[in-house]
Write a protein that holds these residues in place. Structure first.
Motif, PDB file in Angstrom:
ATOM      1  N   GLU A   1     -11.085  20.444   2.472  1.00  0.00           N
ATOM      2  CA  GLU A   1     -10.862  19.017   2.685  1.00  0.00           C
ATOM      3  C   GLU A   1     -11.402  18.391   1.358  1.00  0.00           C
ATOM      4  N   GLN A   2     -12.433  18.777   0.916  1.00  0.00           N
ATOM      5  CA  GLN A   2     -13.102  18.137  -0.286  1.00  0.00           C
ATOM      6  C   GLN A   2     -12.942  18.866  -1.599  1.00  0.00           C
ATOM      7  N   VAL A   3     -12.028  18.427  -2.461  1.00  0.00           N
ATOM      8  CA  VAL A   3     -11.619  18.909  -3.547  1.00  0.00           C
ATOM      9  C   VAL A   3     -12.164  18.311  -4.948  1.00  0.00           C
ATOM     10  N   GLU A   4     -12.644  18.865  -5.844  1.00  0.00           N
ATOM     11  CA  GLU A   4     -13.037  18.188  -7.309  1.00  0.00           C
ATOM     12  C   GLU A   4     -12.045  18.471  -8.301  1.00  0.00           C
ATOM     13  N   GLN A   5     -11.515  19.635  -8.221  1.00  0.00           N
ATOM     14  CA  GLN A   5     -10.662  20.328  -9.332  1.00  0.00           C
ATOM     15  C   GLN A   5      -9.707  21.149  -8.792  1.00  0.00           C
ATOM     16  N   VAL A   6      -8.461  21.024  -9.217  1.00  0.00           N
ATOM     17  CA  VAL A   6      -7.123  21.307  -8.425  1.00  0.00           C
ATOM     18  C   VAL A   6      -6.227  21.504  -9.746  1.00  0.00           C
ATOM     19  N   THR A   7      -5.516  22.672 -10.051  1.00  0.00           N
ATOM     20  CA  THR A   7      -4.552  22.880 -11.073  1.00  0.00           C
ATOM     21  C   THR A   7      -3.402  23.374 -10.369  1.00  0.00           C
ATOM     22  N   ASP A   8      -2.102  22.771 -10.749  1.00  0.00           N
ATOM     23  CA  ASP A   8      -0.713  23.017 -10.273  1.00  0.00           C
ATOM     24  C   ASP A   8      -0.233  23.694 -11.390  1.00  0.00           C
ATOM     25  N   LEU A   9       0.076  25.105 -11.138  1.00  0.00           N
ATOM     26  CA  LEU A   9       0.727  25.986 -12.282  1.00  0.00           C
ATOM     27  C   LEU A   9       2.037  25.962 -12.104  1.00  0.00           C
ATOM     28  N   GLY A  10       2.816  25.510 -13.138  1.00  0.00           N
ATOM     29  CA  GLY A  10       4.221  25.709 -13.172  1.00  0.00           C
ATOM     30  C   GLY A  10       4.735  24.143 -12.157  1.00  0.00           C
ATOM     31  N   CYS A  11       4.183  23.212 -12.864  1.00  0.00           N
ATOM     32  CA  CYS A  11       4.217  21.964 -12.171  1.00  0.00           C
ATOM     33  C   CYS A  11       5.633  21.221 -11.897  1.00  0.00           C
ATOM     34  N   GLY A  12       6.356  21.737 -13.073  1.00  0.00           N
ATOM     35  CA  GLY A  12       7.743  21.025 -13.127  1.00  0.00           C
ATOM     36  C   GLY A  12       7.694  19.413 -13.273  1.00  0.00           C
ATOM     37  N   PRO A  13       8.698  19.015 -12.802  1.00  0.00           N
ATOM     38  CA  PRO A  13       8.748  17.406 -12.947  1.00  0.00           C
ATOM     39  C   PRO A  13       7.524  16.563 -12.181  1.00  0.00           C
ATOM     40  N   GLY A  14       6.599  17.393 -11.542  1.00  0.00           N
ATOM     41  CA  GLY A  14       5.450  16.763 -10.897  1.00  0.00           C
ATOM     42  C   GLY A  14       5.706  16.495  -9.138  1.00  0.00           C
ATOM     43  N   ASN A  15       6.748  17.043  -8.667  1.00  0.00           N
ATOM     44  CA  ASN A  15       6.872  16.934  -7.210  1.00  0.00           C
ATOM     45  C   ASN A  15       6.012  17.615  -6.492  1.00  0.00           C
ATOM     46  N   SER A  16       5.463  18.784  -6.860  1.00  0.00           N
ATOM     47  CA  SER A  16       4.437  19.518  -6.009  1.00  0.00           C
ATOM     48  C   SER A  16       2.980  18.821  -6.563  1.00  0.00           C
ATOM     49  N   THR A  17       2.849  18.490  -7.774  1.00  0.00           N
ATOM     50  CA  THR A  17       1.624  17.853  -8.115  1.00  0.00           C
ATOM     51  C   THR A  17       1.445  16.641  -7.302  1.00  0.00           C
ATOM     52  N   GLU A  18       2.332  15.840  -7.173  1.00  0.00           N
ATOM     53  CA  GLU A  18       2.213  14.551  -6.474  1.00  0.00           C
ATOM     54  C   GLU A  18       1.670  14.852  -5.116  1.00  0.00           C
ATOM     55  N   LEU A  19       1.948  15.995  -4.245  1.00  0.00           N
ATOM     56  CA  LEU A  19       1.522  16.196  -3.290  1.00  0.00           C
ATOM     57  C   LEU A  19      -0.145  16.545  -3.235  1.00  0.00           C
ATOM     58  N   LEU A  20      -0.562  17.210  -4.336  1.00  0.00           N
ATOM     59  CA  LEU A  20      -1.960  17.459  -4.542  1.00  0.00           C
ATOM     60  C   LEU A  20      -2.601  16.284  -4.908  1.00  0.00           C
ATOM     61  N   ALA A  21      -2.253  15.390  -5.459  1.00  0.00           N
ATOM     62  CA  ALA A  21      -2.876  14.020  -5.855  1.00  0.00           C
ATOM     63  C   ALA A  21      -3.137  13.245  -4.680  1.00  0.00           C
ATOM     64  N   ASP A  22      -2.056  13.155  -3.740  1.00  0.00           N
ATOM     65  CA  ASP A  22      -2.167  12.603  -2.576  1.00  0.00           C
ATOM     66  C   ASP A  22      -3.087  13.020  -1.454  1.00  0.00           C
ATOM     67  N   ALA A  23      -3.225  14.395  -1.443  1.00  0.00           N
ATOM     68  CA  ALA A  23      -4.035  15.180  -0.545  1.00  0.00           C
ATOM     69  C   ALA A  23      -5.538  14.837  -0.954  1.00  0.00           C
TER      70      ALA A  23
ATOM     71  N   ARG B   1       4.453  13.286 -16.410  1.00  0.00           N
ATOM     72  CA  ARG B   1       3.727  12.116 -16.997  1.00  0.00           C
ATOM     73  C   ARG B   1       4.024  10.796 -16.490  1.00  0.00           C
ATOM     74  N   GLU B   2       5.200  10.642 -16.581  1.00  0.00           N
ATOM     75  CA  GLU B   2       5.959   9.352 -16.282  1.00  0.00           C
ATOM     76  C   GLU B   2       5.484   9.211 -14.558  1.00  0.00           C
ATOM     77  N   ARG B   3       5.879  10.174 -13.794  1.00  0.00           N
ATOM     78  CA  ARG B   3       5.643  10.073 -12.275  1.00  0.00           C
ATOM     79  C   ARG B   3       4.304   9.786 -11.958  1.00  0.00           C
ATOM     80  N   LEU B   4       3.348  10.593 -12.562  1.00  0.00           N
ATOM     81  CA  LEU B   4       1.858  10.456 -12.297  1.00  0.00           C
ATOM     82  C   LEU B   4       1.128  10.299 -13.458  1.00  0.00           C
ATOM     83  N   PRO B   5       0.890   8.891 -13.804  1.00  0.00           N
ATOM     84  CA  PRO B   5      -0.007   8.748 -15.158  1.00  0.00           C
ATOM     85  C   PRO B   5      -1.541   9.011 -14.876  1.00  0.00           C
ATOM     86  N   GLN B   6      -1.811   8.897 -13.646  1.00  0.00           N
ATOM     87  CA  GLN B   6      -3.161   9.218 -13.314  1.00  0.00           C
ATOM     88  C   GLN B   6      -3.571  10.681 -13.262  1.00  0.00           C
TER      89      GLN B   6
END
Length: 258
Positions: A30-52, A72-77
């Motif tokens: 539930e509590q995560v400080e550091q997460v890496t998305d390997l092979g993130c592509g255009p950010g569709n999976s990275t967005e799930l991690l940022a929301d979680a 980067r355009e999709r998830l500037p944060q």
């Protein structure tokens, strides 16, 4: 090989993101400080991690500059890094290392998976999802066309195809021997596609890329026409006219023991 095409990849984004969501749902943190998305592509999976985990430092890693531009355009944060997964070293131990539909493109998993576990903090999670569809008609027919008399001198079918995954037991042993508790399962999705041409559109963004890489535009069109003829037979229309694309995927959740 040509750069990945983010627009083509995102054409079936909902279907590609569904297993990413299901992988994320099985991560027992539930509590995560550091997460890496390997092979993130255009950010569709990275967005799930940022929301979680909105308070986490979310890093997306990919070898494709074109994909990273869209991410980067999709998830500037979020933070994005261009790098090779095989040589990646985390700046700090990670609570979650997430690899959705990326590791199947890399070989030598016997070395790769322990390397990824080594990037985790104690109690951290390696979450992996990989297509396991090399024996499905969609991929078997790519190899058959490439090996036919018309194409065998232009395409090295063995070199173009990605490496077969290890057995489920092999992955279990690799991860348990690396000090993890392991949950592993396989799911077959049945994607509803308009026709055989839609299957080609899906695979042009992924599995067909290495088969088309050495052909000019006319050659690519001719190869795809031959492939299409075989797909029509392998994927007959259902009663209402659409076709079902069976797509097996292998999932793993490995929790590093403290």
């Amino acid at each position: 090989m040509k750069e990945w095409d983010p627009v083509l990849y995102r054409k079936f984004e909902a279907e590609r993101t569904r297993p990413a969501r299901e992988l994320l749902a099985r991560i027992p943190m539930e509590q995560v400080e550091q997460v890496t998305d390997l092979g993130c592509g255009p950010g569709n999976s990275t967005e799930l991690l940022a929301d979680a985990w909105p308070l986490a430092q979310v890093t997306g890693l990919d070898s494709s500059a074109t994909m990273l531009t869209q991410a980067r355009e999709r998830l500037p944060q979020c933070r994005f890094v261009q790098a090779d997964i095989r040589s990646w070293q985390a700046d700090v131990p990670q609570q979650v290392v997430y690899a959705n539909a990326s590791l199947q493109w890399l070989d030598n998993h016997a070395t790769l998976f322990p390397h990824l576990v080594a990037q985790l903090a104690p109690g951290g999670v390696l979450a992996v999802q990989m297509p396991d569809n090399l024996q499905e008609p969609s991929h078997r027919l790519m190899r058959e066309v490439a090996a036919s008399a018309r194409w065998r001198s232009q395409i090295n079918a063995e070199a173009a195809e990605r490496t077969q995954l290890l057995s489920t037991g092999d992955y279990y042993d690799l991860l348990t021997q690396a000090g993890c508790e392991v949950d592993i399962w396989r799911t077959t999705y049945y994607h509803v596609m308009a026709d055989a041409q839609a299957i080609i559109s899906w695979l042009q963004a992924t599995g067909l890329r290495p088969f088309l890489a050495d052909l000019d535009e006319a050659g690519q069109r001719a190869f795809l026409a031959d492939y299409h003829q075989r797909l029509v037979t392998a994927y007959p229309a259902q009663a209402e006219g659409q076709v079902l694309l069976a797509f097996p995927r292998l999932f793993m959740i490995a929790v590093k023991k403290p």
